[in-house]
Design a protein around this motif. Structure first.
Motif, PDB file in Angstrom:
ATOM      1  N   PRO A   4       0.838  -1.199   0.000  1.00  0.00           N
ATOM      2  CA  PRO A   4       0.000   0.000   0.000  1.00  0.00           C
ATOM      3  C   PRO A   4       0.878   1.257   0.000  1.00  0.00           C
ATOM      4  CG  PRO A   4      -0.748  -1.542   1.664  1.00  0.00           C
ATOM      5  CD  PRO A   4       0.567  -2.064   1.144  1.00  0.00           C
ATOM      6  N   CYS A   5       0.501   2.250  -0.803  1.00  0.00           N
ATOM      7  CA  CYS A   5       1.300   3.464  -0.926  1.00  0.00           C
ATOM      8  C   CYS A   5       0.435   4.586  -1.483  1.00  0.00           C
ATOM      9  CB  CYS A   5       2.474   3.220  -1.866  1.00  0.00           C
ATOM     10  SG  CYS A   5       3.321   4.722  -2.396  1.00  0.00           S
ATOM     11  N   SER A  15      -7.234  10.493  -0.764  1.00  0.00           N
ATOM     12  CA  SER A  15      -6.457   9.409  -0.171  1.00  0.00           C
ATOM     13  C   SER A  15      -7.312   8.208   0.236  1.00  0.00           C
ATOM     14  CB  SER A  15      -5.656   9.909   1.023  1.00  0.00           C
ATOM     15  OG  SER A  15      -6.517  10.365   2.035  1.00  0.00           O
ATOM     16  N   SER A  16      -8.622   8.342   0.135  1.00  0.00           N
ATOM     17  CA  SER A  16      -9.464   7.180   0.426  1.00  0.00           C
ATOM     18  C   SER A  16      -9.407   6.164  -0.720  1.00  0.00           C
ATOM     19  CB  SER A  16     -10.906   7.612   0.674  1.00  0.00           C
ATOM     20  OG  SER A  16     -11.433   8.213  -0.485  1.00  0.00           O
ATOM     21  N   GLN A  17      -8.930   6.600  -1.878  1.00  0.00           N
ATOM     22  CA  GLN A  17      -8.739   5.681  -3.006  1.00  0.00           C
ATOM     23  C   GLN A  17      -7.590   4.732  -2.680  1.00  0.00           C
ATOM     24  OE1 GLN A  17     -10.502   5.518  -5.824  1.00  0.00           O
ATOM     25  NE2 GLN A  17     -11.798   7.247  -5.292  1.00  0.00           N
ATOM     26  N   PRO A  18      -7.666   3.472  -3.086  1.00  0.00           N
ATOM     27  CA  PRO A  18      -6.549   2.557  -2.824  1.00  0.00           C
ATOM     28  C   PRO A  18      -5.395   2.800  -3.798  1.00  0.00           C
ATOM     29  CG  PRO A  18      -8.318   1.403  -3.951  1.00  0.00           C
ATOM     30  CD  PRO A  18      -8.806   2.803  -3.685  1.00  0.00           C
ATOM     31  N   GLY A  23       5.066  -5.040  -7.452  1.00  0.00           N
ATOM     32  CA  GLY A  23       6.216  -5.635  -8.134  1.00  0.00           C
ATOM     33  C   GLY A  23       5.838  -7.045  -8.548  1.00  0.00           C
ATOM     34  N   GLU A  24       6.059  -7.378  -9.802  1.00  0.00           N
ATOM     35  CA  GLU A  24       5.640  -8.689 -10.301  1.00  0.00           C
ATOM     36  C   GLU A  24       6.741  -9.283 -11.168  1.00  0.00           C
ATOM     37  OE1 GLU A  24       1.749 -10.510 -12.564  1.00  0.00           O
ATOM     38  OE2 GLU A  24       2.290  -8.438 -12.934  1.00  0.00           O
ATOM     39  N   ALA A  57       8.403   6.480  -5.146  1.00  0.00           N
ATOM     40  CA  ALA A  57       7.048   7.039  -5.114  1.00  0.00           C
ATOM     41  C   ALA A  57       6.855   8.030  -3.976  1.00  0.00           C
ATOM     42  CB  ALA A  57       6.022   5.918  -4.983  1.00  0.00           C
ATOM     43  N   GLU A  58       7.784   8.054  -3.020  1.00  0.00           N
ATOM     44  CA  GLU A  58       7.679   8.955  -1.859  1.00  0.00           C
ATOM     45  C   GLU A  58       6.300   8.816  -1.208  1.00  0.00           C
ATOM     46  OE1 GLU A  58       8.664  12.780  -3.505  1.00  0.00           O
ATOM     47  OE2 GLU A  58      10.804  12.400  -3.278  1.00  0.00           O
ATOM     48  N   CYS A  59       6.011   7.609  -0.778  1.00  0.00           N
ATOM     49  CA  CYS A  59       4.719   7.291  -0.180  1.00  0.00           C
ATOM     50  C   CYS A  59       4.531   8.017   1.155  1.00  0.00           C
ATOM     51  CB  CYS A  59       4.604   5.786   0.034  1.00  0.00           C
ATOM     52  SG  CYS A  59       4.833   4.853  -1.492  1.00  0.00           S
ATOM     53  N   LYS A  60       3.280   8.379   1.425  1.00  0.00           N
ATOM     54  CA  LYS A  60       2.957   9.065   2.676  1.00  0.00           C
ATOM     55  C   LYS A  60       3.106   8.150   3.885  1.00  0.00           C
ATOM     56  CE  LYS A  60      -0.323  12.327   0.666  1.00  0.00           C
ATOM     57  NZ  LYS A  60      -1.723  12.778   0.643  1.00  0.00           N
ATOM     58  N   GLU A  61       2.762   6.886   3.707  1.00  0.00           N
ATOM     59  CA  GLU A  61       2.799   5.947   4.823  1.00  0.00           C
ATOM     60  C   GLU A  61       4.234   5.500   5.091  1.00  0.00           C
ATOM     61  OE1 GLU A  61       1.288   5.290   1.887  1.00  0.00           O
ATOM     62  OE2 GLU A  61      -0.850   5.245   2.237  1.00  0.00           O
TER      63      GLU A  61
END
Length: 75
Positions: A4-5, A15-18, A23-24, A57-61
């Motif tokens: 999650p990111c 931000s309520s959107q997923p 990576g695959e 991605a500089e994720c918030k979480e």
């Protein structure tokens, strides 16, 4: 590999959107995927790819990734 990111560029009202980093990896010859060492290598590669993408991605979480994933056990 799914992590999650929510990128910093996403406004908080969205931000309520997923959001996620994914990576695959796969092998074009399915017969080779039965090899435990190959499966482990591909999983580790996908994990490293997801870690790198998460950083870019500089994720918030905040997220602490383990040094490595648990190893597969032999059949």
């Amino acid at each position: 590999m799914y992590v999650p990111c929510t990128p910093l560029s996403v406004p908080s009202y969205n931000s309520s959107q997923p959001y996620s980093v994914v990576g695959e990896t796969w092998v074009s010859n399915p017969a080779n995927t039965k090899s435990m060492p190959l499966r482990q290598t591909l999983t580790d590669f996908a994990y490293q790819l997801a870690q790198h993408a998460y950083k870019l991605a500089e994720c918030k979480e905040p997220r602490d990734f383990p040094k490595e994933l648990p190893r597969y056990e032999s059949d």
